[in-house]
Design an enzyme around this catalytic site. Structure first.
Site, PDB file in Angstrom:
ATOM      1  CG  ASN A 213      -0.126  -0.158   2.818  1.00  0.00           C
ATOM      2  OD1 ASN A 213       0.313   1.035   2.408  1.00  0.00           O
ATOM      3  ND2 ASN A 213      -0.096  -1.080   3.138  1.00  0.00           N
ATOM      4  CG  ASP A 282      -6.412  -5.951   7.135  1.00  0.00           C
ATOM      5  OD1 ASP A 282      -5.962  -5.108   8.319  1.00  0.00           O
ATOM      6  OD2 ASP A 282      -7.363  -5.208   6.388  1.00  0.00           O
ATOM      7  CE  LYS A 291       8.737 -12.375 -13.556  1.00  0.00           C
ATOM      8  NZ  LYS A 291       8.923 -12.720 -14.913  1.00  0.00           N
ATOM      9  CG  PHE A 326      -2.065   6.026  12.742  1.00  0.00           C
ATOM     10  CD1 PHE A 326      -1.199   6.244  13.720  1.00  0.00           C
ATOM     11  CD2 PHE A 326      -1.843   7.321  11.990  1.00  0.00           C
ATOM     12  CE1 PHE A 326      -0.202   6.888  14.071  1.00  0.00           C
ATOM     13  CE2 PHE A 326      -0.758   8.238  12.518  1.00  0.00           C
ATOM     14  CZ  PHE A 326      -0.129   8.149  13.712  1.00  0.00           C
ATOM     15  CE  LYS A 340     -10.923   0.255  11.100  1.00  0.00           C
ATOM     16  NZ  LYS A 340      -9.674   0.935  10.458  1.00  0.00           N
ATOM     17  CE  LYS A 344      -7.411  -2.836  14.641  1.00  0.00           C
ATOM     18  NZ  LYS A 344      -6.605  -3.137  13.522  1.00  0.00           N
TER      19      LYS A 344
END
Ligand code: CTP
Length: 406
Positions: A213, A282, A291, A326, A340, A344
């Protein structure tokens, strides 16, 4: 700036042999004017620029130059001088004294003091531009900066005594004074240990390709810097992200979510304050050993769920530790982030809104919410540096409340 903190402070001013020593005369006047008591120590070469009488009349004390010049014969001069002061200032600091301090060479009184120093040392370099930019000098400055006690100021650029224009001019006395005030000001995070993560995981599809990401790790580097500046002991886990300079904090590295989980588990147990800003995948593909070759038919990837590291770390962190996460959300920012926070077991969550028009990933500024169980604070369009400072302040405040302000 308020220089009041300098009052009654014991400052040792080391003067090495450079023309900028004339500015240190003004620095000495400023220091004594603020109520500091200053002992001047010079190198032999410094005497070519400013004589003993000047230092003596402005400091009210006999300046010292030789290793065996003991003001009190019952004590070993360089050890007493190095350790019985609040601050040591080296101004001007030539390339020579910087090199000796970096290597621990102690061949005169000034360098012996630096080798034995247990107080903070503020270094104000002054030299010709080529000498300043010389890689050997830059390496020596880097080595000093990586030590907790040493603070090295940047010289300014301008016309130097040798006629050359470039970096190497010693900082002005008032700038050195301001830096001294910063160093002497009590640090709010002193005595706390921090574990900060940042960056983006890579989940490998085959030995060549991976899923990731856009998180750059910038916010985490800023948080680590801010925590360090606040006096914390900092370990940063860079997940495929490392700062481009010598950071002054311990640096660990990981790549995949599984590796990151292991390193977090091992290190978070020592942290008083844990800030998880890394963007963790996730899901992770089942990695092909070779490959994957292209063919005509579409292919499918099977993705396995990864561990929620932050949630799992509730069992790894020590009691009383501050836990901060975050949240990146496209919708229902506050509600999702608050859920969250609870799931958490966090003390605070920094909520970021992500949209087609804006992504905090890689940008220099951001708009965020700081959410705790019973408060929400909004910060619009602030730099990541400012965000980090605010977060560190908040984390320290939560820590102090949890630990009865001790
Ligand atoms: N996090 C984590 N491990 C994961 C996923 C996320 O430790 N496998 C942490 C992140 O570092 C962040 C917080 O959990 O501090 C929230 O991450 P975010 O991606 O916003 O939420 P998720 O829990 O992954 O939930 P969702 O993707 O469904 O919004």
């Amino acid at each position: 700036m308020d220089f009041g903190i300098l009052k009654n402070k014991n400052v040792l001013m080391i003067v090495s042999g450079g023309i900028a020593a004339y500015k240190s005369v003004f620095l000495l006047r400023e220091l004594t004017g603020c109520g500091a008591s200053v002992q001047v120590v010079g190198t032999e070469n410094s005497l070519n620029f400013i004589g003993k009488a000047t230092w003596e009349s402005l400091s009210g004390r006999q300046p010292l130059f030789g290793t065996f010049e003991a003001p009190d014969s019952s004590k070993i001069t360089h050890i007493t001088l190095a350790q019985d002061v609040d601050l040591i200032i080296v101004a001007p600091a030539t390339a020579n004294i910087i090199a000796k301090a970096a290597c621990g060479i102690a061949d005169d009184l000034a360098t012996s003091i630096l080798a034995a120093a247990t107080s903070p040392v503020l270094i104000a370099p002054a030299m010709n531009s080529a000498m300043y930019l010389n890689p050997a000098n830059q390496n020596n400055i880097g080595a000093l900066k990586s030590r907790a006690l040493f603070h090295v100021m940047d010289p300014s650029s301008g016309v130097l005594a040798c006629g050359v224009t470039g970096p190497g001019r010693m900082a002005e006395p008032r700038e050195i004074l301001a830096e001294a005030v910063k160093i002497l000001t009590p640090k709010p995070a002193r005595g706390t240990s921090w574990f900060v993560t940042g960056g983006a995981t890579r989940e490998y599809i085959d030995p060549v390709r991976f899923i990731t990401n856009g998180s750059s790790g910038k916010t985490a580097f800023e948080i680590a810097d801010a925590a360090l500046a606040a006096g914390g002991e900092v370990t940063l886990l860079g997940v495929n992200a490392v700062p481009g300079f010598n950071p002054g904090y311990a640096l660990l590295k990981s790549s995949t979510a599984a590796e990151t989980a292991e390193i977090v588990k091992e290190n978070v147990k020592n942290a008083d304050i844990f800030i998880m800003s890394a963007a963790i995948a996730d899901y992770s593909p089942v990695k092909a050993p070779h490959k994957i070759k292209k063919g005509e038919a579409p292919i499918e990837l099977t993705l396995d769920k990864t561990l929620d590291i932050l949630a799992a770390s509730a069992d790894w962190t020590k009691p009383g530790a501050v836990r901060i996460g975050f949240a990146a959300e496209t919708d229902d920012l506050r509600e999702n982030a608050l859920a969250k926070l609870k799931r958490k077991k966090l003390d605070l969550i920094v909520a970021n809104k992500v949209s087609d028009n804006f992504s905090p990933f890689g940008s220099d500024s951001n708009s965020v919410l700081f959410i705790t169980e019973n408060s929400t604070e909004k910060f619009d369009n602030i730099t990541k540096c400012k965000l980090a400072q605010l977060l560190v302040e908040k984390a320290v405040a939560i820590y102090r409340v949890k630990h009865g302000n001790n």
